[in-house]
Design a protein around this motif. Structure first.
Motif, PDB file in Angstrom:
ATOM      1  N   THR A 123       0.814  -1.216   0.000  1.00 10.07           N
ATOM      2  CA  THR A 123       0.000   0.000   0.000  1.00 10.07           C
ATOM      3  C   THR A 123       0.848   1.268   0.000  1.00 10.07           C
ATOM      4  N   PHE A 124       2.140   1.131   0.309  1.00  8.50           N
ATOM      5  CA  PHE A 124       2.987   2.306   0.505  1.00  8.50           C
ATOM      6  C   PHE A 124       4.235   2.266  -0.373  1.00  8.50           C
ATOM      7  N   ASP A 125       4.775   3.465  -0.612  1.00  7.00           N
ATOM      8  CA  ASP A 125       5.981   3.608  -1.428  1.00  7.00           C
ATOM      9  C   ASP A 125       7.239   3.689  -0.584  1.00  7.00           C
ATOM     10  N   ALA A 126       7.098   3.992   0.703  1.00  2.00           N
ATOM     11  CA  ALA A 126       8.245   4.144   1.594  1.00  2.00           C
ATOM     12  C   ALA A 126       7.766   4.093   3.034  1.00  2.00           C
ATOM     13  N   ASP A 154       6.227  -6.802  14.433  1.00  2.00           N
ATOM     14  CA  ASP A 154       5.742  -6.029  13.284  1.00  2.00           C
ATOM     15  C   ASP A 154       6.801  -5.055  12.771  1.00  2.00           C
ATOM     16  N   VAL A 155       7.635  -4.544  13.644  1.00  4.04           N
ATOM     17  CA  VAL A 155       8.725  -3.668  13.208  1.00  4.04           C
ATOM     18  C   VAL A 155       9.689  -4.447  12.317  1.00  4.04           C
ATOM     19  N   GLU A 156      10.062  -5.635  12.758  1.00  3.93           N
ATOM     20  CA  GLU A 156      10.958  -6.476  11.950  1.00  3.93           C
ATOM     21  C   GLU A 156      10.312  -6.838  10.619  1.00  3.93           C
ATOM     22  N   ARG A 157       9.038  -7.195  10.648  1.00  3.09           N
ATOM     23  CA  ARG A 157       8.326  -7.544   9.416  1.00  3.09           C
ATOM     24  C   ARG A 157       8.308  -6.376   8.440  1.00  3.09           C
ATOM     25  N   VAL A 158       7.979  -5.207   8.934  1.00  2.67           N
ATOM     26  CA  VAL A 158       7.883  -4.027   8.067  1.00  2.67           C
ATOM     27  C   VAL A 158       9.231  -3.697   7.437  1.00  2.67           C
ATOM     28  N   LEU A 159      10.277  -3.678   8.230  1.00  3.33           N
ATOM     29  CA  LEU A 159      11.605  -3.362   7.706  1.00  3.33           C
ATOM     30  C   LEU A 159      12.033  -4.369   6.637  1.00  3.33           C
ATOM     31  N   LYS A 160      11.828  -5.635   6.908  1.00  2.00           N
ATOM     32  CA  LYS A 160      12.227  -6.660   5.941  1.00  2.00           C
ATOM     33  C   LYS A 160      11.369  -6.599   4.682  1.00  2.00           C
ATOM     34  N   ASP A 161      10.086  -6.331   4.829  1.00  2.00           N
ATOM     35  CA  ASP A 161       9.190  -6.251   3.667  1.00  2.00           C
ATOM     36  C   ASP A 161       9.574  -5.088   2.751  1.00  2.00           C
ATOM     37  N   PHE A 162       9.844  -3.919   3.324  1.00  2.00           N
ATOM     38  CA  PHE A 162      10.200  -2.758   2.501  1.00  2.00           C
ATOM     39  C   PHE A 162      11.566  -2.959   1.846  1.00  2.00           C
ATOM     40  N   HIS A 163      12.492  -3.536   2.574  1.00  2.00           N
ATOM     41  CA  HIS A 163      13.823  -3.788   2.014  1.00  2.00           C
ATOM     42  C   HIS A 163      13.746  -4.797   0.881  1.00  2.00           C
ATOM     43  N   ARG A 164      12.981  -5.858   1.099  1.00  2.00           N
ATOM     44  CA  ARG A 164      12.822  -6.898   0.074  1.00  2.00           C
ATOM     45  C   ARG A 164      12.125  -6.344  -1.167  1.00  2.00           C
ATOM     46  N   SER A 165      11.219  -5.405  -0.967  1.00  2.00           N
ATOM     47  CA  SER A 165      10.465  -4.820  -2.074  1.00  2.00           C
ATOM     48  C   SER A 165      11.199  -3.649  -2.737  1.00  2.00           C
ATOM     49  N   ARG A 166      12.438  -3.362  -2.271  1.00  2.00           N
ATOM     50  CA  ARG A 166      13.244  -2.274  -2.830  1.00  2.00           C
ATOM     51  C   ARG A 166      12.524  -0.933  -2.688  1.00  2.00           C
ATOM     52  N   VAL A 223      23.115   8.484   3.219  1.00  2.00           N
ATOM     53  CA  VAL A 223      22.311   7.986   2.104  1.00  2.00           C
ATOM     54  C   VAL A 223      22.951   6.715   1.582  1.00  2.00           C
ATOM     55  N   ASP A 224      22.260   5.594   1.757  1.00  2.00           N
ATOM     56  CA  ASP A 224      22.696   4.297   1.235  1.00  2.00           C
ATOM     57  C   ASP A 224      21.859   4.010   0.000  1.00  2.00           C
ATOM     58  N   GLU A 225      22.389   4.387  -1.160  1.00  2.00           N
ATOM     59  CA  GLU A 225      21.635   4.250  -2.412  1.00  2.00           C
ATOM     60  C   GLU A 225      21.361   2.786  -2.746  1.00  2.00           C
ATOM     61  N   LYS A 226      22.315   1.927  -2.471  1.00  2.00           N
ATOM     62  CA  LYS A 226      22.174   0.505  -2.819  1.00  2.00           C
ATOM     63  C   LYS A 226      21.001  -0.135  -2.090  1.00  2.00           C
ATOM     64  N   ASN A 227      20.904   0.129  -0.792  1.00  2.00           N
ATOM     65  CA  ASN A 227      19.853  -0.493   0.026  1.00  2.00           C
ATOM     66  C   ASN A 227      18.625   0.392   0.210  1.00  2.00           C
ATOM     67  N   LYS A 228      18.679   1.602  -0.362  1.00  2.00           N
ATOM     68  CA  LYS A 228      17.588   2.564  -0.233  1.00  2.00           C
ATOM     69  C   LYS A 228      17.255   2.849   1.231  1.00  2.00           C
ATOM     70  N   VAL A 229      18.304   3.120   2.000  1.00  2.00           N
ATOM     71  CA  VAL A 229      18.169   3.478   3.415  1.00  2.00           C
ATOM     72  C   VAL A 229      18.738   4.883   3.599  1.00  2.00           C
ATOM     73  N   VAL A 257      14.289  10.081   0.697  1.00  2.00           N
ATOM     74  CA  VAL A 257      13.356   8.946   0.710  1.00  2.00           C
ATOM     75  C   VAL A 257      12.358   9.075  -0.437  1.00  2.00           C
ATOM     76  N   MET A 258      11.813  10.267  -0.626  1.00  2.00           N
ATOM     77  CA  MET A 258      10.834  10.476  -1.683  1.00  2.00           C
ATOM     78  C   MET A 258      11.460  10.362  -3.077  1.00  2.00           C
ATOM     79  N   ARG A 259      12.683  10.865  -3.202  1.00  2.00           N
ATOM     80  CA  ARG A 259      13.384  10.726  -4.487  1.00  2.00           C
ATOM     81  C   ARG A 259      13.580   9.259  -4.829  1.00  2.00           C
ATOM     82  N   MET A 260      14.021   8.462  -3.850  1.00  2.00           N
ATOM     83  CA  MET A 260      14.259   7.038  -4.084  1.00  2.00           C
ATOM     84  C   MET A 260      12.984   6.281  -4.400  1.00  2.00           C
ATOM     85  N   SER A 261      11.856   6.783  -3.897  1.00  2.00           N
ATOM     86  CA  SER A 261      10.593   6.063  -4.106  1.00  2.00           C
ATOM     87  C   SER A 261      10.146   6.123  -5.564  1.00  2.00           C
TER      88      SER A 261
END
Length: 263
Positions: A123-126, A154-166, A223-229, A257-261
């Motif tokens: 549902t979200f871009d970032a 849920d914090v762990e789930r969210v972080l892993k989901d967003f990272h996995r989804s780039r 700014v970690d461009e590779k991992n989008k963090v 964050v918005m630029r990377m999205s």
């Protein structure tokens, strides 16, 4: 010769007293009106939840840059309630993270606080995690377990989901430790690695920097461009008068964050 020495002296002083790069205002990156960002809170207040300034600055910059956002927090009891005047745990009080975080909300609909268990990466871009001691007390067991801490499920789930989804992840002050604990080989900044006392203030939380390094993270690039963090030290820096740098640092984080999205 004297004029030359005076100029060099001024240039040297300018370098010595320059604020950290992540706090310098970078100007506007653009307007991303279709970006939808989840913001995760851990309560309300620096000592037992989400820092008020970091939470509000995050929402301000998202709004200013044309993003839509929705707020989330775990629907569970926080570790304890702090008396923010005495900086000591209050006796006989027990508060819910979601109810406390709702103090940040205003109105109905999208601006209402939501249960973190309902946050769906599709549902979200970032996602952005403002900081505060709630990161170490409520969203993780860091206060008790240090570098071997466990994260709220849920914090762990969210972080892993967003990272996995780039999809990009924004982190302020103490929040990088959450990502460093569950995401491999990321690069963050939490400010100075030593508590250097300067005209700009102190850095009293340098032990957290050593902790994230021991988790395998690389430190100092915000700014970690590779991992989008994207990270910003915010109130890892203890300052009495320079709140505008905290404001600008969070603004820089939000814009990246918005630029990377859009990538």
């Amino acid at each position: 010769m004297l004029a030359t020495r005076t100029l060099l002296s001024k240039q040297t002083l300018a370098v010595l007293f320059r604020p950290p790069a992540c706090f310098v205002h970078h100007g506007d990156h653009g307007n991303w009106g279709n970006t939808n960002v989840a913001v995760v809170f851990s309560g309300c207040g620096w000592w037992d939840g989400t820092d008020v300034h970091e939470g509000v600055y995050t929402m301000y910059h998202l709004s200013r840059n044309g993003a839509r956002f929705q707020m989330f927090a775990p629907n569970q009891q926080q570790m304890h309630v702090m008396d923010h005047m005495r900086k000591q745990p209050a006796t006989g009080e027990n508060r819910n993270m979601m109810m406390e975080s709702a103090r940040f909300s205003h109105g109905q609909g999208m601006t209402q606080m939501q249960d973190l268990s309902k946050l769906d990466v599709n549902t979200f871009d970032a996602v952005i995690f403002p900081g505060g001691h709630g990161v170490t007390k409520n969203l993780s067991s860091f206060l008790k377990d240090g570098k071997d801490c466990k994260l709220h499920n849920d914090v762990e789930r969210v972080l892993k989901d967003f990272h996995r989804s780039r999809k990009p992840i924004g982190l302020a002050s103490m929040a990088p430790l959450l990502a460093c604990r569950v995401l491999p080989n990321i690069e963050v900044t939490m400010g100075y690695e030593r508590d250097d006392s300067t005209r700009w203030g102190n850095w009293p939380h340098t032990s957290l920097v050593q902790a994230v390094k021991s988790m395998g993270a690389r430190h100092h690039a915000y700014v970690d461009e590779k991992n989008k963090v994207v990270s910003t030290p915010s109130f890892m820096w203890e300052t009495d008068y320079h709140y505008h740098y905290i404001f600008d640092g969070i603004g820089n984080m939000v814009k990246h964050v918005m630029r990377m999205s859009t990538k």
